[in-house]
Design a protein around this motif. Structure first.
Motif, PDB file in Angstrom:
ATOM      1  N   LEU A 150       0.830  -1.215   0.000  1.00 13.03           N
ATOM      2  CA  LEU A 150       0.000   0.000   0.000  1.00 13.03           C
ATOM      3  C   LEU A 150       0.862   1.262   0.000  1.00 13.03           C
ATOM      4  N   MET A 151       1.980   1.223   0.719  1.00 13.14           N
ATOM      5  CA  MET A 151       2.853   2.400   0.757  1.00 13.14           C
ATOM      6  C   MET A 151       3.528   2.653  -0.584  1.00 13.14           C
ATOM      7  N   VAL A 152       3.783   1.597  -1.349  1.00 18.31           N
ATOM      8  CA  VAL A 152       4.435   1.740  -2.643  1.00 18.31           C
ATOM      9  C   VAL A 152       3.422   2.076  -3.738  1.00 18.31           C
ATOM     10  N   ILE A 153       2.343   1.349  -3.791  1.00 16.32           N
ATOM     11  CA  ILE A 153       1.367   1.499  -4.867  1.00 16.32           C
ATOM     12  C   ILE A 153       0.354   2.608  -4.576  1.00 16.32           C
ATOM     13  N   GLY A 154       0.053   2.839  -3.314  1.00 15.07           N
ATOM     14  CA  GLY A 154      -0.955   3.831  -2.922  1.00 15.07           C
ATOM     15  C   GLY A 154      -0.727   5.222  -3.491  1.00 15.07           C
ATOM     16  N   PRO A 155       0.478   5.803  -3.336  1.00 13.32           N
ATOM     17  CA  PRO A 155       0.704   7.145  -3.889  1.00 13.32           C
ATOM     18  C   PRO A 155       0.534   7.226  -5.408  1.00 13.32           C
ATOM     19  N   MET A 156       0.936   6.166  -6.108  1.00 11.32           N
ATOM     20  CA  MET A 156       0.771   6.171  -7.563  1.00 11.32           C
ATOM     21  C   MET A 156      -0.711   6.146  -7.945  1.00 11.32           C
ATOM     22  N   VAL A 157      -1.479   5.342  -7.245  1.00  9.26           N
ATOM     23  CA  VAL A 157      -2.916   5.274  -7.517  1.00  9.26           C
ATOM     24  C   VAL A 157      -3.570   6.608  -7.180  1.00  9.26           C
TER      25      VAL A 157
END
Length: 194
Positions: free
Chosen positions: A28-35
């Motif tokens: 979530l910390m890696v993909i969350g900001p991109m989403v």
């Protein structure tokens, strides 16, 4: 008799669940900001209304050729376009372009100034430019190409052009020199080209 089977150790189960939760949190910390960034862009929410530049941004990949100027400049360029006779506004922008290049100080060699005019200049102004503006590059402005371009208004304009020939910002004659110099310095600071 058969070997006794030991019951599974129940103390290992919470560690396995803890590891799964840690993996989910890392993802979530890696993909969350991109989403979140993609959603902000697509849905236009939380997009700041303010901007840090003073001209009109030309961000659609247009080049000098798209406004009717054929040039091969490998530096940043302050390009003045004059679709009509180079009158007061045009002359003010030509002067401003030269002053801005001088105002860049140690970065002055990274930029040039130019005039693209659709009509021949008056004899006295032409002589003045040759005497007082020896580094001014001069081009012919193809009026038919210029007038077909929606980003090119009918009056004199000053354009910041990057070393690849892409149009970056456009200003009219009402621009304040200090604002334009700040924009140009900011671009040069961020740029690795030119």
């Amino acid at each position: 008799m058969g070997a006794a089977v030991n019951p599974p150790d129940l103390s290992e189960l919470p560690d396995r669940r803890k590891g799964r939760w840690q993996l989910i949190l890392i993802l979530l910390m890696v993909i969350g900001p991109m989403v979140l960034a993609t959603l902000m862009y697509k849905l236009q929410f939380w997009v700041p209304d303010s901007r840090s530049y003073h001209g009109e941004m030309i961000g659609d990949g247009q080049t000098r050729a798209d406004i009717g100027v054929q040039a091969d400049e490998q530096r940043w360029q302050l390009l003045v376009t004059a679709p009509t006779a180079c009158a007061t506004d045009c002359r003010q922008l030509v002067y401003l372009a030269r002053q801005l290049q001088i105002g860049l100080g140690r970065d002055a060699s990274r930029a040039s100034h130019a005039l693209a005019s659709a009509q021949p200049l008056s004899a006295d102004y032409d002589a003045r430019l040759k005497a007082e503006y020896p580094q001014l590059q001069r081009y012919v402005l193809d009026l038919s190409t210029f007038t077909r371009n929606a980003a090119a208004p009918g009056e004199a304009q000053l354009w910041i052009v990057d070393p690849h020939g892409n149009l970056v910002l456009r200003y009219d004659a009402t621009v304040k020199g200090k604002d334009l110099l700040n924009d140009l310095r900011h671009l040069l600071k961020l740029s690795n080209i030119g």
